[in-house]
Design a protein around this motif. Structure first.
Motif, PDB file in Angstrom:
ATOM      1  N   LEU A   1       0.841  -1.196   0.000  1.00  0.00           N
ATOM      2  CA  LEU A   1       0.000   0.000   0.000  1.00  0.00           C
ATOM      3  C   LEU A   1       0.873   1.241   0.000  1.00  0.00           C
ATOM      4  CD1 LEU A   1      -2.853   1.355   0.491  1.00  0.00           C
ATOM      5  CD2 LEU A   1      -2.255   1.290   2.908  1.00  0.00           C
ATOM      6  N   SER A   2       0.532   2.197  -0.844  1.00  0.00           N
ATOM      7  CA  SER A   2       1.203   3.491  -0.817  1.00  0.00           C
ATOM      8  C   SER A   2       0.154   4.584  -0.943  1.00  0.00           C
ATOM      9  CB  SER A   2       2.232   3.611  -1.949  1.00  0.00           C
ATOM     10  OG  SER A   2       1.611   3.490  -3.214  1.00  0.00           O
ATOM     11  N   VAL A   3       0.433   5.737  -0.323  1.00  0.00           N
ATOM     12  CA  VAL A   3      -0.480   6.881  -0.405  1.00  0.00           C
ATOM     13  C   VAL A   3       0.315   8.091  -0.892  1.00  0.00           C
ATOM     14  CG1 VAL A   3      -2.050   6.025   1.369  1.00  0.00           C
ATOM     15  CG2 VAL A   3      -0.111   7.437   2.037  1.00  0.00           C
ATOM     16  N   PHE A   4      -0.305   8.901  -1.731  1.00  0.00           N
ATOM     17  CA  PHE A   4       0.363  10.081  -2.272  1.00  0.00           C
ATOM     18  C   PHE A   4      -0.702  11.061  -2.770  1.00  0.00           C
ATOM     19  CE2 PHE A   4      -0.133   7.023  -5.687  1.00  0.00           C
ATOM     20  CZ  PHE A   4      -0.569   7.784  -6.762  1.00  0.00           C
ATOM     21  N   PRO A   5      -0.381  12.365  -2.846  1.00  0.00           N
ATOM     22  CA  PRO A   5       0.836  12.990  -2.312  1.00  0.00           C
ATOM     23  C   PRO A   5       0.804  12.997  -0.784  1.00  0.00           C
ATOM     24  CG  PRO A   5      -0.707  14.677  -3.010  1.00  0.00           C
ATOM     25  CD  PRO A   5      -1.312  13.364  -3.416  1.00  0.00           C
ATOM     26  N   ASN A   6       1.950  13.084  -0.194  1.00  0.00           N
ATOM     27  CA  ASN A   6       2.052  13.084   1.261  1.00  0.00           C
ATOM     28  C   ASN A   6       3.187  14.023   1.674  1.00  0.00           C
ATOM     29  OD1 ASN A   6       1.717  12.451   3.937  1.00  0.00           O
ATOM     30  ND2 ASN A   6       2.472  10.352   3.777  1.00  0.00           N
ATOM     31  N   PRO A   7       2.851  15.213   2.184  1.00  0.00           N
ATOM     32  CA  PRO A   7       1.557  15.720   2.649  1.00  0.00           C
ATOM     33  C   PRO A   7       0.572  15.950   1.496  1.00  0.00           C
ATOM     34  CG  PRO A   7       3.383  16.973   3.596  1.00  0.00           C
ATOM     35  CD  PRO A   7       3.951  16.144   2.500  1.00  0.00           C
ATOM     36  N   VAL A   8      -0.723  15.990   1.868  1.00  0.00           N
ATOM     37  CA  VAL A   8      -1.780  16.141   0.885  1.00  0.00           C
ATOM     38  C   VAL A   8      -2.567  17.419   1.172  1.00  0.00           C
ATOM     39  CG1 VAL A   8      -3.382  14.741   2.259  1.00  0.00           C
ATOM     40  CG2 VAL A   8      -3.753  15.007  -0.209  1.00  0.00           C
ATOM     41  N   MET A   9      -2.999  18.082   0.108  1.00  0.00           N
ATOM     42  CA  MET A   9      -3.829  19.279   0.246  1.00  0.00           C
ATOM     43  C   MET A   9      -5.309  18.948   0.060  1.00  0.00           C
ATOM     44  SD  MET A   9      -2.021  22.058   0.883  1.00  0.00           S
ATOM     45  CE  MET A   9      -3.038  23.390   0.258  1.00  0.00           C
TER      46      MET A   9
ATOM     47  N   ASP B   1     -10.462  -7.058  -0.238  1.00  0.00           N
ATOM     48  CA  ASP B   1     -11.568  -7.997  -0.407  1.00  0.00           C
ATOM     49  C   ASP B   1     -11.204  -9.403   0.048  1.00  0.00           C
ATOM     50  OD1 ASP B   1      -9.775  -8.529  -2.383  1.00  0.00           O
ATOM     51  OD2 ASP B   1     -11.216  -8.489  -4.039  1.00  0.00           O
ATOM     52  N   THR B   2      -9.920  -9.618   0.392  1.00  0.00           N
ATOM     53  CA  THR B   2      -9.497 -10.903   0.958  1.00  0.00           C
ATOM     54  C   THR B   2      -9.297 -10.807   2.464  1.00  0.00           C
ATOM     55  OG1 THR B   2      -7.175 -10.387   0.477  1.00  0.00           O
ATOM     56  CG2 THR B   2      -8.406 -11.624  -1.199  1.00  0.00           C
ATOM     57  N   GLU B   3      -9.834  -9.728   3.072  1.00  0.00           N
ATOM     58  CA  GLU B   3      -9.813  -9.503   4.522  1.00  0.00           C
ATOM     59  C   GLU B   3      -8.433  -9.121   5.060  1.00  0.00           C
ATOM     60  OE1 GLU B   3     -12.763  -9.434   5.843  1.00  0.00           O
ATOM     61  OE2 GLU B   3     -13.650 -10.228   4.012  1.00  0.00           O
ATOM     62  N   LYS B   4      -7.473  -8.814   4.193  1.00  0.00           N
ATOM     63  CA  LYS B   4      -6.180  -8.331   4.659  1.00  0.00           C
ATOM     64  C   LYS B   4      -6.302  -6.865   5.066  1.00  0.00           C
ATOM     65  CE  LYS B   4      -3.404 -11.342   1.656  1.00  0.00           C
ATOM     66  NZ  LYS B   4      -2.399 -11.357   0.556  1.00  0.00           N
ATOM     67  N   GLN B   5      -5.513  -6.461   6.064  1.00  0.00           N
ATOM     68  CA  GLN B   5      -5.535  -5.078   6.526  1.00  0.00           C
ATOM     69  C   GLN B   5      -4.189  -4.414   6.274  1.00  0.00           C
ATOM     70  OE1 GLN B   5      -6.897  -4.870  10.583  1.00  0.00           O
ATOM     71  NE2 GLN B   5      -9.025  -5.222   9.993  1.00  0.00           N
ATOM     72  N   PHE B   6      -4.248  -3.161   5.837  1.00  0.00           N
ATOM     73  CA  PHE B   6      -3.051  -2.389   5.534  1.00  0.00           C
ATOM     74  C   PHE B   6      -3.192  -1.014   6.177  1.00  0.00           C
ATOM     75  CE2 PHE B   6      -3.902  -5.388   2.186  1.00  0.00           C
ATOM     76  CZ  PHE B   6      -2.677  -5.998   1.971  1.00  0.00           C
ATOM     77  N   THR B   7      -2.063  -0.422   6.520  1.00  0.00           N
ATOM     78  CA  THR B   7      -2.094   0.873   7.189  1.00  0.00           C
ATOM     79  C   THR B   7      -1.062   1.812   6.585  1.00  0.00           C
ATOM     80  OG1 THR B   7      -0.559   0.050   8.867  1.00  0.00           O
ATOM     81  CG2 THR B   7      -2.901  -0.054   9.392  1.00  0.00           C
ATOM     82  N   ALA B   8      -1.309   3.107   6.767  1.00  0.00           N
ATOM     83  CA  ALA B   8      -0.375   4.129   6.308  1.00  0.00           C
ATOM     84  C   ALA B   8      -0.611   5.394   7.123  1.00  0.00           C
ATOM     85  CB  ALA B   8      -0.551   4.415   4.820  1.00  0.00           C
ATOM     86  N   LYS B   9       0.389   6.229   7.172  1.00  0.00           N
ATOM     87  CA  LYS B   9       0.287   7.520   7.851  1.00  0.00           C
ATOM     88  C   LYS B   9       0.428   8.621   6.818  1.00  0.00           C
ATOM     89  CE  LYS B   9       3.764   9.084  10.357  1.00  0.00           C
ATOM     90  NZ  LYS B   9       4.722   9.264  11.481  1.00  0.00           N
ATOM     91  N   PHE B  10      -0.392   9.676   6.944  1.00  0.00           N
ATOM     92  CA  PHE B  10      -0.244  10.807   6.031  1.00  0.00           C
ATOM     93  C   PHE B  10      -0.494  12.108   6.776  1.00  0.00           C
ATOM     94  CE2 PHE B  10      -4.772   9.875   5.748  1.00  0.00           C
ATOM     95  CZ  PHE B  10      -5.374  11.127   5.658  1.00  0.00           C
ATOM     96  N   VAL B  11      -0.028  13.185   6.180  1.00  0.00           N
ATOM     97  CA  VAL B  11      -0.161  14.517   6.765  1.00  0.00           C
ATOM     98  C   VAL B  11      -1.083  15.343   5.886  1.00  0.00           C
ATOM     99  CG1 VAL B  11       1.046  16.634   7.414  1.00  0.00           C
ATOM    100  CG2 VAL B  11       2.143  14.406   7.777  1.00  0.00           C
ATOM    101  N   LYS B  12      -2.074  15.957   6.508  1.00  0.00           N
ATOM    102  CA  LYS B  12      -2.988  16.859   5.799  1.00  0.00           C
ATOM    103  C   LYS B  12      -2.515  18.287   6.021  1.00  0.00           C
ATOM    104  CE  LYS B  12      -6.831  18.412   3.831  1.00  0.00           C
ATOM    105  NZ  LYS B  12      -6.740  19.850   4.106  1.00  0.00           N
ATOM    106  N   LYS B  13      -2.247  18.991   4.926  1.00  0.00           N
ATOM    107  CA  LYS B  13      -1.819  20.386   5.006  1.00  0.00           C
ATOM    108  C   LYS B  13      -3.016  21.300   5.229  1.00  0.00           C
ATOM    109  CE  LYS B  13       2.688  20.449   4.311  1.00  0.00           C
ATOM    110  NZ  LYS B  13       3.632  21.093   5.227  1.00  0.00           N
TER     111      LYS B  13
END
Length: 236
Positions: free
Chosen positions: A162-170, A224-236
């Motif tokens: 799992l990846s999240v972008f942009p980080n920080p996000v507006m 959908d296979t019941e796996k859990q993923f996590t990430a941290k992000f910053v909101k500007k």
């Protein structure tokens, strides 16, 4: 006269608060060692650690930290000394499964709070050794947590799939995975409060974060296979 005096007091308090070492807030810290009851405890040397970053924030006054799992701390910074009080310590969880990491995370959490309560006050000292910064935090019992400004392990903040972008996000936050189809995404603030919950059926969903206040958030996604993923992000 009373109004002017009140404004002066506010200005002095604000100045004192900002007068704390700005490096505390400008630096991302990485936990290097705990000393509990005079015993040194080092982080396990694993290839993947989900949350090894520690960040301090003035607005809102919080700490984002953790090791294998994350937790958020509401704090009250002293206006006089290099210290703070923790008002609450909230476990935010993660996907930690390695027993060594779980045990170390438990020790780290107990540095701030255990069955007897929060270990206030916490004093801190920042040292600059030839450009390398270190942060030493002490609790009321004399236990310490030592941080550096460089990580000791090969880590990623988000889950490998799992990846999240942009980080920080507006505004729009993109969630990307090459292997998983996500069905739910839940976002929590540092106080552990759920602030958003969405349902999807895709591997690259997007989230409108426009209504979120500025700060640090934790995202939990379930596939959908019941796996859990996590990430941290910053909101500007």
């Amino acid at each position: 006269m009373k109004k002017k005096l009140f404004l002066v007091v506010i200005a002095l308090c604000s100045k004192a608060l900002v007068a704390q070492d700005p490096q505390l807030f400008e630096t991302t810290w990485y936990l290097q060692k705990l000393t509990i009851d005079t015993n040194d405890i080092f982080p396990p040397n694993t290839e993947f650690i989900e949350y090894d970053e520690t960040n301090f924030f003035l607005e809102p006054p919080t700490i984002s930290t953790g090791y294998c799992d994350a937790f958020g701390i509401e704090v009250l910074y002293s206006t006089m000394d290099d210290e703070f009080e923790a008002l609450s310590v909230v476990e935010l969880g993660g996907t930690c499964i390695d027993i060594d990491n779980i045990n170390f995370t438990s020790e780290y959490y107990s540095f701030f709070e255990d069955g007897t309560g929060i270990k206030n006050p916490f004093a801190y000292e920042i040292t600059d050794s030839g450009g390398a910064l270190s942060l030493l935090i002490s609790n009321v019992n004399g236990d310490t947590a030592l941080y550096g400004d460089e990580t000791l392990a090969i880590n990623e903040v988000a889950s490998p799939s799992l990846s999240v972008f942009p980080n920080p996000v507006m505004d729009v936050l993109h969630i990307h995975s090459t292997t998983e189809i996500f069905k739910t995404v839940t976002i929590f603030n540092l106080q552990g409060q759920e602030v958003m919950s969405l349902k999807f059926q895709q591997n690259n969903p997007t989230i409108d974060t426009g209504n979120l206040q500025a700060g640090v958030y934790f995202l939990k996604a379930e596939s959908d296979t019941e796996k859990q993923f996590t990430a941290k992000f910053v909101k500007k």
